[in-house]
Write a protein that holds these residues in place. Structure first.
Motif, PDB file in Angstrom:
ATOM      1  N   ASN A  95      22.103 -64.587 -18.339  1.00 16.09           N
ATOM      2  CA  ASN A  95      22.094 -65.506 -17.194  1.00 16.09           C
ATOM      3  C   ASN A  95      20.824 -66.346 -17.180  1.00 16.09           C
ATOM      4  OD1 ASN A  95      24.549 -64.573 -16.334  1.00 16.09           O
ATOM      5  ND2 ASN A  95      23.749 -63.433 -14.589  1.00 16.09           N
ATOM      6  N   ALA A  96      19.685 -65.702 -17.396  1.00 21.34           N
ATOM      7  CA  ALA A  96      18.409 -66.412 -17.363  1.00 21.34           C
ATOM      8  C   ALA A  96      18.315 -67.471 -18.455  1.00 21.34           C
ATOM      9  CB  ALA A  96      17.253 -65.413 -17.497  1.00 21.34           C
ATOM     10  N   LEU A  97      18.855 -67.196 -19.614  1.00 18.42           N
ATOM     11  CA  LEU A  97      18.831 -68.192 -20.695  1.00 18.42           C
ATOM     12  C   LEU A  97      19.583 -69.448 -20.290  1.00 18.42           C
ATOM     13  CD1 LEU A  97      19.373 -65.875 -23.781  1.00 18.42           C
ATOM     14  CD2 LEU A  97      17.262 -67.069 -23.149  1.00 18.42           C
ATOM     15  N   PHE A  98      20.754 -69.284 -19.689  1.00 16.52           N
ATOM     16  CA  PHE A  98      21.539 -70.437 -19.271  1.00 16.52           C
ATOM     17  C   PHE A  98      20.950 -71.123 -18.037  1.00 16.52           C
ATOM     18  CE2 PHE A  98      24.628 -68.472 -22.092  1.00 16.52           C
ATOM     19  CZ  PHE A  98      25.113 -69.587 -22.759  1.00 16.52           C
ATOM     20  N   GLU A  99      20.174 -70.369 -17.260  1.00 17.91           N
ATOM     21  CA  GLU A  99      19.481 -70.957 -16.114  1.00 17.91           C
ATOM     22  C   GLU A  99      18.165 -71.616 -16.530  1.00 17.91           C
ATOM     23  OE1 GLU A  99      18.995 -67.596 -13.526  1.00 17.91           O
ATOM     24  OE2 GLU A  99      21.106 -67.576 -12.941  1.00 17.91           O
ATOM     25  N   ARG A 100      17.846 -71.515 -17.816  1.00 14.36           N
ATOM     26  CA  ARG A 100      16.618 -72.072 -18.397  1.00 14.36           C
ATOM     27  C   ARG A 100      15.361 -71.408 -17.831  1.00 14.36           C
ATOM     28  NH1 ARG A 100      20.758 -73.851 -20.498  1.00 14.36           N
ATOM     29  NH2 ARG A 100      21.009 -75.928 -21.334  1.00 14.36           N
ATOM     30  N   LYS A 101      15.459 -70.104 -17.619  1.00 13.20           N
ATOM     31  CA  LYS A 101      14.313 -69.324 -17.151  1.00 13.20           C
ATOM     32  C   LYS A 101      13.598 -68.734 -18.361  1.00 13.20           C
ATOM     33  CE  LYS A 101      15.467 -69.737 -12.778  1.00 13.20           C
ATOM     34  NZ  LYS A 101      14.815 -70.703 -11.936  1.00 13.20           N
ATOM     35  N   GLY A 102      12.330 -68.442 -18.199  1.00 15.56           N
ATOM     36  CA  GLY A 102      11.519 -67.937 -19.296  1.00 15.56           C
ATOM     37  C   GLY A 102      11.553 -66.421 -19.427  1.00 15.56           C
ATOM     38  N   ALA A 103      10.839 -65.952 -20.441  1.00 11.19           N
ATOM     39  CA  ALA A 103      10.781 -64.517 -20.732  1.00 11.19           C
ATOM     40  C   ALA A 103      10.173 -63.732 -19.575  1.00 11.19           C
ATOM     41  CB  ALA A 103       9.993 -64.271 -22.013  1.00 11.19           C
ATOM     42  N   LYS A 104       9.185 -64.292 -18.906  1.00  7.97           N
ATOM     43  CA  LYS A 104       8.551 -63.594 -17.780  1.00  7.97           C
ATOM     44  C   LYS A 104       9.583 -63.293 -16.684  1.00  7.97           C
ATOM     45  CE  LYS A 104       4.358 -64.589 -16.566  1.00  7.97           C
ATOM     46  NZ  LYS A 104       3.159 -65.211 -15.973  1.00  7.97           N
ATOM     47  N   TYR A 105      10.419 -64.265 -16.387  1.00  9.03           N
ATOM     48  CA  TYR A 105      11.478 -64.094 -15.396  1.00  9.03           C
ATOM     49  C   TYR A 105      12.430 -62.979 -15.824  1.00  9.03           C
ATOM     50  CZ  TYR A 105      15.622 -65.333 -12.601  1.00  9.03           C
ATOM     51  OH  TYR A 105      16.707 -65.299 -11.764  1.00  9.03           O
ATOM     52  N   ILE A 106      12.822 -63.005 -17.085  1.00  9.17           N
ATOM     53  CA  ILE A 106      13.744 -61.988 -17.605  1.00  9.17           C
ATOM     54  C   ILE A 106      13.124 -60.599 -17.499  1.00  9.17           C
ATOM     55  CG2 ILE A 106      14.917 -61.113 -19.681  1.00  9.17           C
ATOM     56  CD1 ILE A 106      15.185 -64.102 -20.545  1.00  9.17           C
ATOM     57  N   PHE A 107      11.871 -60.459 -17.950  1.00  8.55           N
ATOM     58  CA  PHE A 107      11.273 -59.135 -17.984  1.00  8.55           C
ATOM     59  C   PHE A 107      10.896 -58.600 -16.604  1.00  8.55           C
ATOM     60  CE2 PHE A 107      10.542 -60.316 -22.510  1.00  8.55           C
ATOM     61  CZ  PHE A 107      11.399 -59.366 -23.018  1.00  8.55           C
ATOM     62  N   ILE A 108      10.542 -59.488 -15.670  1.00 10.46           N
ATOM     63  CA  ILE A 108      10.271 -59.012 -14.311  1.00 10.46           C
ATOM     64  C   ILE A 108      11.557 -58.475 -13.684  1.00 10.46           C
ATOM     65  CG2 ILE A 108       9.677 -59.731 -11.956  1.00 10.46           C
ATOM     66  CD1 ILE A 108       7.602 -61.649 -13.238  1.00 10.46           C
ATOM     67  N   ASN A 109      12.634 -59.257 -13.760  1.00  9.43           N
ATOM     68  CA  ASN A 109      13.893 -58.828 -13.151  1.00  9.43           C
ATOM     69  C   ASN A 109      14.526 -57.649 -13.893  1.00  9.43           C
ATOM     70  OD1 ASN A 109      14.115 -60.615 -10.903  1.00  9.43           O
ATOM     71  ND2 ASN A 109      14.515 -62.270 -12.337  1.00  9.43           N
ATOM     72  N   ALA A 110      14.549 -57.710 -15.217  1.00  6.88           N
ATOM     73  CA  ALA A 110      15.126 -56.598 -15.983  1.00  6.88           C
ATOM     74  C   ALA A 110      14.280 -55.340 -15.805  1.00  6.88           C
ATOM     75  CB  ALA A 110      15.241 -56.965 -17.458  1.00  6.88           C
ATOM     76  N   GLY A 111      12.976 -55.500 -15.739  1.00 10.68           N
ATOM     77  CA  GLY A 111      12.101 -54.343 -15.508  1.00 10.68           C
ATOM     78  C   GLY A 111      12.429 -53.664 -14.201  1.00 10.68           C
ATOM     79  N   TYR A 112      12.652 -54.479 -13.171  1.00 12.95           N
ATOM     80  CA  TYR A 112      13.049 -53.916 -11.876  1.00 12.95           C
ATOM     81  C   TYR A 112      14.332 -53.108 -12.016  1.00 12.95           C
ATOM     82  CZ  TYR A 112      15.546 -53.619  -7.491  1.00 12.95           C
ATOM     83  OH  TYR A 112      16.290 -53.149  -6.439  1.00 12.95           O
ATOM     84  N   TRP A 113      15.334 -53.672 -12.681  1.00 11.82           N
ATOM     85  CA  TRP A 113      16.617 -52.976 -12.778  1.00 11.82           C
ATOM     86  C   TRP A 113      16.547 -51.757 -13.686  1.00 11.82           C
ATOM     87  CZ3 TRP A 113      19.866 -52.864  -9.215  1.00 11.82           C
ATOM     88  CH2 TRP A 113      20.017 -53.948  -8.362  1.00 11.82           C
ATOM     89  N   ILE A 114      15.733 -51.791 -14.710  1.00 10.83           N
ATOM     90  CA  ILE A 114      15.581 -50.615 -15.566  1.00 10.83           C
ATOM     91  C   ILE A 114      14.956 -49.471 -14.773  1.00 10.83           C
ATOM     92  CG2 ILE A 114      14.373 -49.690 -17.590  1.00 10.83           C
ATOM     93  CD1 ILE A 114      14.765 -52.574 -18.828  1.00 10.83           C
ATOM     94  N   VAL A 115      13.880 -49.763 -14.050  1.00 10.60           N
ATOM     95  CA  VAL A 115      13.225 -48.736 -13.224  1.00 10.60           C
ATOM     96  C   VAL A 115      14.173 -48.275 -12.118  1.00 10.60           C
ATOM     97  CG1 VAL A 115      11.348 -48.326 -11.574  1.00 10.60           C
ATOM     98  CG2 VAL A 115      10.881 -49.494 -13.739  1.00 10.60           C
TER      99      VAL A 115
END
Length: 160
Positions: free
Chosen positions: A127-147
Motif C-alpha cells: 500500500n505504501a509503495l502505491f501511495e508513494r510513501k517512503g521506507a520510514k513510513y513503512i517501517f514505522i507502521n509495520a513495526g507497530y503491527w509486528i509488535v
C-alpha cells in the motif's frame, strides 16, 4: 475448545494501548506524522470516537484471526469438522494429551511476530509503495503491527 472472548477483547484493547505509546510524539509519532505527510490541522477535523471505535472493531477481528494462527488445537478441532462430540475416541485422547500444548504467551507472541512480518509488513509495504510513501513510513507502521500482533498473539494463545 471454545472461543475465549475475554482474551479477544484484551488483545483488541492492547492494540489501542500499544498504538497510543507507539505513535506518541516522544516515540514514533513525530516521525510518523512527517513520513505520512500528516499535519496537526489535518488531525483536528477527525471524528476521534468513530476512529477509535472502528480501530477497536478491526483489532478485535485481527485478534479473532490470530487465534487460528497461534492456537494449534484449533487445527485439530478442524480435522474433526469443528464438533468434538462427533469425533472418534482417539480425538478425546489426543486432546487430553495435547490440549494445552504450546498454549503460552511466548508461543503466541512468536506466531504473532511471524504473522506481523509475513502478513502485515507485505500488505502495508505494498500500500505504501502505491501511495508513494517512503521506507520510514513503512517501517514505522509495520513495526507497530509486528509488535502489536506479537502482544495480541501472546494474549490470545496464553489466555486459557
Amino acid at each position: 475448545m471454545e472461543i475465549n472472548f475475554l482474551s479477544l477483547l484484551a488483545a483488541a484493547v492492547s492494540a489501542l494501548i500499544i498504538g497510543a505509546i507507539w505513535y506518541n510524539p516522544k516515540v514514533f509519532g513525530t516521525a510518523w506524522m512527517k513520513a505520512a505527510d500528516m499535519t496537526e490541522e489535518k488531525m483536528q477535523g477527525a471524528n476521534m470516537a468513530k476512529i477509535f471505535i472502528l480501530a477497536f472493531i478491526f483489532a478485535f477481528l485481527l485478534a479473532f484471526a490470530l487465534q487460528f494462527l497461534t492456537i494449534h488445537q484449533t487445527g485439530a478441532l478442524g480435522m474433526v469438522g469443528g464438533d468434538p462430540s462427533l469425533a472418534k475416541p482417539s480425538f478425546e485422547a489426543f486432546m487430553a494429551d495435547y490440549g494445552t500444548a504450546f498454549r503460552t504467551f511466548k508461543h503466541g507472541a512468536l506466531h504473532g511476530t511471524i504473522a506481523g512480518i509475513f502478513i502485515a509488513l507485505p500488505i502495508l509495504g505494498t500500500n505504501a509503495l502505491f501511495e508513494r510513501k517512503g521506507a520510514k513510513y513503512i517501517f514505522i507502521n509495520a513495526g507497530y503491527w509486528i509488535v502489536t500482533m506479537a502482544i495480541m498473539g501472546g494474549i490470545v494463545c496464553g489466555w486459557q
